[in-house]
Design an enzyme around this catalytic site. Structure first.
Site, mmCIF file in Angstrom:
data_model
loop_
_atom_site.group_PDB
_atom_site.id
_atom_site.type_symbol
_atom_site.label_atom_id
_atom_site.label_comp_id
_atom_site.label_asym_id
_atom_site.label_seq_id
_atom_site.Cartn_x
_atom_site.Cartn_y
_atom_site.Cartn_z
ATOM 1 N N ASN A 10 -16.599 1.005 5.460
ATOM 2 C CA ASN A 10 -16.488 2.340 4.866
ATOM 3 C C ASN A 10 -16.851 2.210 3.396
ATOM 4 O O ASN A 10 -16.077 1.681 2.606
ATOM 5 C CB ASN A 10 -15.051 2.856 5.038
ATOM 6 C CG ASN A 10 -14.818 4.180 4.335
ATOM 7 O OD1 ASN A 10 -15.756 4.791 3.831
ATOM 8 N ND2 ASN A 10 -13.563 4.609 4.283
ATOM 9 N N TRP A 11 -18.053 2.681 3.062
ATOM 10 C CA TRP A 11 -18.537 2.502 1.687
ATOM 11 C C TRP A 11 -17.914 3.504 0.714
ATOM 12 O O TRP A 11 -18.185 3.442 -0.491
ATOM 13 C CB TRP A 11 -20.063 2.617 1.650
ATOM 14 C CG TRP A 11 -20.778 1.532 2.428
ATOM 15 C CD1 TRP A 11 -20.191 0.439 3.039
ATOM 16 C CD2 TRP A 11 -22.177 1.423 2.669
ATOM 17 N NE1 TRP A 11 -21.148 -0.323 3.636
ATOM 18 C CE2 TRP A 11 -22.381 0.252 3.441
ATOM 19 C CE3 TRP A 11 -23.284 2.188 2.322
ATOM 20 C CZ2 TRP A 11 -23.656 -0.154 3.856
ATOM 21 C CZ3 TRP A 11 -24.550 1.790 2.733
ATOM 22 C CH2 TRP A 11 -24.725 0.622 3.488
ATOM 23 N N LYS A 12 -17.172 4.451 1.224
ATOM 24 C CA LYS A 12 -16.536 5.478 0.380
ATOM 25 C C LYS A 12 -17.590 6.092 -0.571
ATOM 26 O O LYS A 12 -18.743 6.206 -0.190
ATOM 27 C CB LYS A 12 -15.334 4.885 -0.345
ATOM 28 C CG LYS A 12 -14.374 4.189 0.645
ATOM 29 C CD LYS A 12 -13.028 3.883 0.078
ATOM 30 C CE LYS A 12 -12.165 3.217 1.151
ATOM 31 N NZ LYS A 12 -10.798 2.971 0.727
ATOM 32 N N HIS A 102 -9.119 9.978 7.251
ATOM 33 C CA HIS A 102 -8.841 8.891 6.303
ATOM 34 C C HIS A 102 -7.772 9.348 5.314
ATOM 35 O O HIS A 102 -7.752 10.519 4.916
ATOM 36 C CB HIS A 102 -10.132 8.496 5.571
ATOM 37 C CG HIS A 102 -9.981 7.210 4.818
ATOM 38 N ND1 HIS A 102 -9.331 7.141 3.607
ATOM 39 C CD2 HIS A 102 -10.339 5.942 5.130
ATOM 40 C CE1 HIS A 102 -9.327 5.880 3.199
ATOM 41 N NE2 HIS A 102 -9.927 5.132 4.099
ATOM 42 N N GLU A 104 -7.508 9.034 2.247
ATOM 43 C CA GLU A 104 -8.042 9.640 1.021
ATOM 44 C C GLU A 104 -8.438 11.100 1.268
ATOM 45 O O GLU A 104 -8.265 11.950 0.397
ATOM 46 C CB GLU A 104 -9.237 8.805 0.516
ATOM 47 C CG GLU A 104 -8.752 7.490 -0.076
ATOM 48 C CD GLU A 104 -9.707 6.323 0.093
ATOM 49 O OE1 GLU A 104 -10.905 6.532 0.337
ATOM 50 O OE2 GLU A 104 -9.237 5.168 -0.027
ATOM 51 N N GLU A 174 -4.428 2.185 9.042
ATOM 52 C CA GLU A 174 -4.614 1.790 7.648
ATOM 53 C C GLU A 174 -3.374 2.153 6.832
ATOM 54 O O GLU A 174 -3.248 3.301 6.365
ATOM 55 C CB GLU A 174 -5.820 2.525 7.049
ATOM 56 C CG GLU A 174 -7.130 2.248 7.752
ATOM 57 C CD GLU A 174 -8.321 2.505 6.843
ATOM 58 O OE1 GLU A 174 -9.098 1.568 6.651
ATOM 59 O OE2 GLU A 174 -8.464 3.604 6.296
ATOM 60 N N GLY A 180 -7.135 -0.765 -0.830
ATOM 61 C CA GLY A 180 -7.649 -0.975 -2.185
ATOM 62 C C GLY A 180 -6.676 -1.646 -3.132
ATOM 63 O O GLY A 180 -6.881 -1.652 -4.348
ATOM 64 N N SER A 220 -7.409 -3.708 2.642
ATOM 65 C CA SER A 220 -7.638 -4.985 1.959
ATOM 66 C C SER A 220 -8.042 -6.121 2.906
ATOM 67 O O SER A 220 -7.631 -7.267 2.714
ATOM 68 C CB SER A 220 -6.410 -5.374 1.124
ATOM 69 O OG SER A 220 -6.163 -4.398 0.131
ATOM 70 N N GLY A 241 -13.084 -1.561 3.423
ATOM 71 C CA GLY A 241 -13.526 -0.784 2.265
ATOM 72 C C GLY A 241 -14.246 -1.687 1.271
ATOM 73 O O GLY A 241 -15.417 -2.012 1.430
ATOM 74 N N GLY A 242 -13.526 -2.126 0.259
ATOM 75 C CA GLY A 242 -14.104 -2.898 -0.841
ATOM 76 C C GLY A 242 -14.982 -4.064 -0.404
ATOM 77 O O GLY A 242 -16.078 -4.265 -0.944
HETATM 78 P P1 13P Z 1 -10.035 -1.519 1.327
HETATM 79 O O1 13P Z 1 -10.620 -2.500 2.328
HETATM 80 O O2 13P Z 1 -10.806 -1.437 0.059
HETATM 81 O O3 13P Z 1 -8.576 -1.754 1.141
HETATM 82 O O4 13P Z 1 -10.191 -0.059 1.992
HETATM 83 C C1 13P Z 1 -9.746 0.146 3.276
HETATM 84 C C2 13P Z 1 -10.188 1.480 3.723
HETATM 85 O O5 13P Z 1 -9.703 2.494 3.245
HETATM 86 C C3 13P Z 1 -11.236 1.557 4.741
HETATM 87 O O6 13P Z 1 -11.354 2.838 5.257
#
Ligand code: 13P
Length: 262
Positions: A10-12, A102, A104, A174, A180, A220, A241-242
């Protein structure tokens, strides 16, 4: 029951088109020597503005090892919904999966369980696969309501879906406090919650459906955590994510899943 693992990035809200193309090509380049049948389902979810170019890069490569996802959709088919994208539009850009619910989106954009349910229905109706996110906040975990909260999120998200639709869907657990933050949820605890989610599906549907649905862990995830996560009985992959923002770390995660006997 063997479920094909999934590693989704997920590149956000990252990457301009050029960067998105480079990242996609980098991932495919590093997966070049891997036998396709040994790989998990590898998915990338760029922003809307990069979907077209990433799809083109995937098609130009022709290796069939990377699939495309969107990070959100709207549940209506068309009309006066300024700023939104329908599932059909996303399918038109090559998406096969769409992430919904998600944390967010729930926190910053007011996405509710009811909206997640409507989106899941629209996605499945169009032949795409929803990646349905759920997870508890730190306050909920400390108050001991994690299982209650997640059961409720899942029950509402799946409302009125058939067992066939649920079997092909993907859920991502999640924990919000792990997103994050670098604080990965302990693998045994993540597996416990994921097994609990599978049990919710079993109660709502049946054992076959519960054994078919893929449930990922997100929060993470790093190259150094994936093997232990994949070694758990109920964790079917990761939503990253990251660590999905560089080809090297994302492919290390994909290869880590392979090493666990995909
Ligand atoms: P991180 O891997 O950066 O913690 O993000 C997880 C995430 O929200 C994937 O959708």
């Amino acid at each position: 029951m063997s479920r094909r693992p999934v590693i989704a990035g997920n590149w956000k809200m990252h990457n301009l088109q050029k960067e998105a193309i480079e990242l996609t090509n980098g991932i495919m380049q590093e997966l070049k020597s891997e036998e396709k049948s040994t790989l998990p389902e590898v998915i990338v979810a760029p922003t809307f503005t990069s979907l077209y170019v990433v799809n083109k890069a995937i098609n130009d490569c022709g290796c069939g090892k990377v699939k495309l996802a969107a990070q959100n959709c709207y549940f209506e088919t068309k009309g006066a919904f300024t700023g939104e994208c329908s599932v059909e539009m996303l399918k038109d850009t090559g998406c096969e999966y769409i992430i919904i619910g998600h944390s967010e989106r729930r926190e910053y954009f007011g996405e509710t369980d009811e909206m997640v349910n409507k989106k899941a229905k629209a996605i499945l109706l169009n032949g795409l696969i929803p990646i349905i996110c759920c997870g508890e906040s730190l306050e909920q975990r400390e108050a001991g309501v994690t299982d209650y909260h997640i059961s409720s999120q899942i029950t509402k998200a799946l409302r009125d879906l058939t067992s066939e639709e649920v079997s092909k869907s993907i859920i991502a657990y999640e924990p919000i406090w792990a997103i994050g933050t670098g604080k990965t949820c302990d693998s045994v605890e993540a597996n416990r919650v994921i097994a609990m989610i599978r049990n919710v599906v079993r109660k709502l549907y049946d054992t076959t459906t519960a054994d078919s649905i893929r449930i990922l862990y997100g929060g993470s995830v790093k190259p150094g955590t994936i093997k232990e996560q994949m070694a758990q009985s109920d964790i079917d992959g990761a939503l990253v994510g990251g660590a999905s923002l560089t080809a090297d770390s994302f492919v290390q995660i994909v290869k880590g899943a392979v090493a666990c006997g995909v």
